[in-house]
Scaffold this motif. Structure first.
Motif, PDB file in Angstrom:
ATOM      1  N   LEU A 247       0.851  -1.251  -0.131  1.00 27.26           N
ATOM      2  CA  LEU A 247      -0.089   0.100   0.065  1.00 27.26           C
ATOM      3  C   LEU A 247       0.695   1.205   0.025  1.00 27.26           C
ATOM      4  N   ILE A 248       0.853   1.940  -1.074  1.00 24.45           N
ATOM      5  CA  ILE A 248       1.862   3.025  -1.311  1.00 24.45           C
ATOM      6  C   ILE A 248       0.805   4.429  -1.019  1.00 24.45           C
TER       7      ILE A 248
ATOM      8  N   ASP B  98      -2.120   9.814   5.994  1.00 23.38           N
ATOM      9  CA  ASP B  98      -2.124   8.932   7.031  1.00 23.38           C
ATOM     10  C   ASP B  98      -3.841   8.480   7.248  1.00 23.38           C
ATOM     11  N   GLY B  99      -4.475   9.391   7.054  1.00 17.61           N
ATOM     12  CA  GLY B  99      -6.098   9.016   7.200  1.00 17.61           C
ATOM     13  C   GLY B  99      -6.471   8.250   6.061  1.00 17.61           C
TER      14      GLY B  99
ATOM     15  N   SER C  45      -7.861   4.143   6.255  1.00 20.36           N
ATOM     16  CA  SER C  45      -9.216   4.027   5.491  1.00 20.36           C
ATOM     17  C   SER C  45      -9.184   2.739   4.556  1.00 20.36           C
ATOM     18  N   ILE C  46      -8.174   2.771   3.898  1.00 17.97           N
ATOM     19  CA  ILE C  46      -7.784   1.717   2.656  1.00 17.97           C
ATOM     20  C   ILE C  46      -7.430   0.612   3.495  1.00 17.97           C
ATOM     21  N   GLU C  47      -6.624   0.601   4.599  1.00 18.57           N
ATOM     22  CA  GLU C  47      -6.258  -0.514   5.385  1.00 18.57           C
ATOM     23  C   GLU C  47      -7.281  -1.297   5.949  1.00 18.57           C
TER      24      GLU C  47
ATOM     25  N   ALA D 159       4.321   1.907   2.258  1.00 16.93           N
ATOM     26  CA  ALA D 159       5.275   2.613   1.808  1.00 16.93           C
ATOM     27  C   ALA D 159       4.749   4.133   1.625  1.00 16.93           C
ATOM     28  N   HIS D 160       5.496   5.183   2.238  1.00 22.83           N
ATOM     29  CA  HIS D 160       4.920   6.450   1.887  1.00 22.83           C
ATOM     30  C   HIS D 160       5.220   7.391   0.880  1.00 22.83           C
ATOM     31  N   SER D 161       6.296   6.753  -0.031  1.00 23.04           N
ATOM     32  CA  SER D 161       6.723   7.866  -1.163  1.00 23.04           C
ATOM     33  C   SER D 161       7.250   7.011  -2.187  1.00 23.04           C
TER      34      SER D 161
END
Length: 154
Positions: free
Chosen positions: A9-10, A14-15, A19-21, A36-38
């Motif tokens: 999940l990239i 955070d919000g 929600s996707i998680e 991953a955040h970037s």
């Protein structure tokens, strides 16, 4: 869907990621979800792990944001860099794009949601698994994500 799968999940928000998680955990309870955040951390994860599915935001920073510092250059089309690298590595991992923007622009190029979908289908036919418009105010994205997951994960 009870099969054990690894999902990348990239997402840098955070919000939205939470929600996707929530949907992923409900629809694929035995999934291992790696975040991953970037662009950079996504490419590091792809190189290091085996994933059966990737969910990616389109607009991503170059590097992870740490301690309230910049996460590098914001990239309206950072998700395309992920597609390009996966294609270069000759991996066949379906990528489902989840974006909060009805249009994206980097100053040179501007794409509406529909145009982005057509471009991804054309440029990455082996990888592109769909495009979902994410909006906190509506649950349509939730139902559409559930539908895609049921088709992509057996």
């Amino acid at each position: 869907m009870s099969a054990s799968v690894r999902i990348l999940l990239i997402e840098d928000d955070d919000g939205k990621r939470q929600s996707i998680e929530t949907v992923l955990k409900r629809e694929v309870p035995r999934a291992t979800i790696v975040s991953a955040h970037s662009v950079r951390s996504a490419l590091d994860q792809v190189s290091a792990g085996q994933f059966q599915l990737i969910l990616a935001d389109m607009s991503l920073p170059t590097f992870d944001i740490v301690d309230r510092k910049s996460g590098g250059t914001p990239r309206p089309f950072g998700g395309i860099e992920v597609f390009e690298q996966i294609e270069r590595l000759e991996l066949l991992i379906p990528i489902l794009v989840v974006t909060s923007y009805p249009a994206l622009s980097d100053g040179k190029q501007s794409l509406r949601y529909e145009d982005l979908e057509l471009q991804l289908k054309r440029d990455f036919p082996q990888l592109f698994a769909g495009l979902i418009y994410f909006d906190f105010a509506y649950s349509d994205w939730d139902r559409l994500l559930s539908k895609h997951l049921s088709l992509l994960i057996e």
